[in-house]
Design an enzyme around this catalytic site. Sequence first.
Site, PDB file in Angstrom:
ATOM      1  N   GLU A 136      40.934  60.906  35.690  1.00  0.00           N
ATOM      2  CA  GLU A 136      40.820  59.318  35.530  1.00  0.00           C
ATOM      3  C   GLU A 136      39.677  59.153  36.485  1.00  0.00           C
ATOM      4  OE1 GLU A 136      44.009  56.743  36.717  1.00  0.00           O
ATOM      5  OE2 GLU A 136      45.380  57.608  35.517  1.00  0.00           O
ATOM      6  N   GLU A 186      50.562  60.547  37.903  1.00  0.00           N
ATOM      7  CA  GLU A 186      50.454  60.322  39.313  1.00  0.00           C
ATOM      8  C   GLU A 186      51.812  60.421  40.155  1.00  0.00           C
ATOM      9  OE1 GLU A 186      46.740  57.498  39.582  1.00  0.00           O
ATOM     10  OE2 GLU A 186      48.788  56.345  38.751  1.00  0.00           O
TER      11      GLU A 186
END
Length: 662
Positions: free
Chosen positions: A281, A202
């Site tokens: 995710e 991320e």
Amino acid sequence: MRLVCQLFARPALLLLCCLLPANMALTHYEYYTDGGIQSGLSDDQPNFTLNGKNISLYSGAIHFFRVHPQYWRDRLRKLRAAGLNTVETYVPWNLHQPEVGLFDFGDGGTEFEEFLDIVRFIQMAKEEDLFVIVRPGPYICAEWEFGGLPSWLLRYPDMKIRTSDVQFVKLVENYYVKLLALLAPLQFTKGGPIIAFQIENEYGNTDNKVDPVDTKYLETIKNIMITNGINELFFTSDTPSNGFTGTIPGVLATANFQDGAKNELTLLKNFQPNKPLMVMEYWSGWFDHWTNQHQTRTVTSFTNALEEIIKLNSSFNLYMFHGGTNWGLLNGANIGKGIDNAGYSPDTTSYDYDAPLSENGDYTEKYHKLKELVSKHSNIKFQQPEEPALVKRVAYPSINVIPHQLSLGDLIAQNDVSPIESPKLMSMENLNINNNSGQSYGYIVYRKTNVTIASNSTLKIEGRICDSIMVLINGELVSPILEESSDLNNFGYWNLKDSTLNLGANEYKSITLDLVVENWGRNNYGLLDQFNQKKGLWQGDVLINNEVLTNFQIIPLQFKKEWVQKLTNWKDAKLKVGPTLYKATLNIDEVKDTYIDTRNWKKGIIIVNGFKLARYARVGPQQCAYLPAPILKKGDNEILIFEHFTPGKVINFATDPVFETL
């Protein structure tokens, strides 16, 4: 008979259909390695192929370090029984290298040694007919302490973590040389189960919209991995609606989100139009912060969003399939902008996540809906195990807290580290202990002796406390007790800056003043400047009536297993108010999973047979600590509770978790 169909990616081949009896369905490895392995997972076309054959990745996250190793196979088989074909895991740098120069991958002798055999976990996944996605970091977020980064990185004052800073990259490389030497032989193209590796994690979330994102850092991590023998598919992951600043050319971008699948996947498809779609995710639930309400997500919203993802021809990874537990005081936290602890919010020990498989390994309604959905959309019927039987739990009879206790002074007298003399306050991380790696977890005591305090004196702590403090005069607690969530806005906690405490009407001469600070968990998410988060008292001075105190004894209370198991001189005494370690014995003839019910205690930590099991806080939402059977043994089991305030008279057990916020 089952119809097994597969359209090969190679144009020269036609639709392959073959009829097999149900009991002769192929395993994933029989099918995808038939004829030998020529290639791994490929994103060179709009759909994934594995060894030249189309594949949709139906994956679920299980973090090996959040599950007791004796339950790894149970959890993996339950994942495979749901119809998923892949398991994903992060890798925590802070456990694999807890000190400078000390590495542990299952044989390093650290407290967490038995949890760290990542090679065995990955091999076991293959034995259960699962492919593996590895997200090695070095930063993993994961609501894990410091995002998986070792706290000793904070000892480098000028180093910028998660950047191409030469110092940081060198430390990452030293770690990766060890880690990747273990993972490289486990790659799919070498006969193993690993089909993909993430580069960092991320990284787009470091974008502050002012300074350019350091994509050179991502390239550097990729090159380190290649140099160390990694040749499977690389990817990055971010939320598409936040932009694509965390990506680099030639590396597959994947998506992280919970809702709005059509919008997020459209953005991703527009960004890389000729690549497969992958939700790395898909958030099946959410995590809990202390003092907040327990987080859940409805089965309907979970199922509807997942089906939308599948219908958009996207692969997915459930984050989480099985959350597990933040053992050993290793929960993470969130924090506001900056590093001064503003907006700090620590996570609970339970990482149940409201996932399809609960913290204790139970099937949930989400699990059964997931299984139905995967079966509905799977074109090929592979061999699939029956759902393993549930692990049985029991509520052991309550046990009295034997008035065997050690006061704070007793613990300091037996501490495994001699008091450190320092003219000024110092953070945990800057203590020259643990092979010059500083203190990572637990408590730190700032002791000032021979202090004279006038009546109605005011103690002031400059800056913010990282993270909470207990104030004792001659061993007696004089700071407030944590009773409800709103107390976090009073003295003793991170919410206040430059906080003050009236020390009462008594006058004291030549007393010992102890300031006991607990690390509730370092920040694991956000912009780069939010990661320089040290613990203890370090943002300013401590003053009494505006006079600065100097010349402290600094005492780290780490509650390491070896030290805990050697504690002696337990005292028979009345239960008291203030930080005290209590000992009780659980004698059992049959070892089963259970929960320790903490509702008659206030705040502290639980240690079972030397293992740091959990934090607890009556303010909630978590009110019970999961205790898996492998931590127990037949006969006597030692349960230690370090209570900050007022102890319970008994230790109660339960079969199921309880969530309640005060």
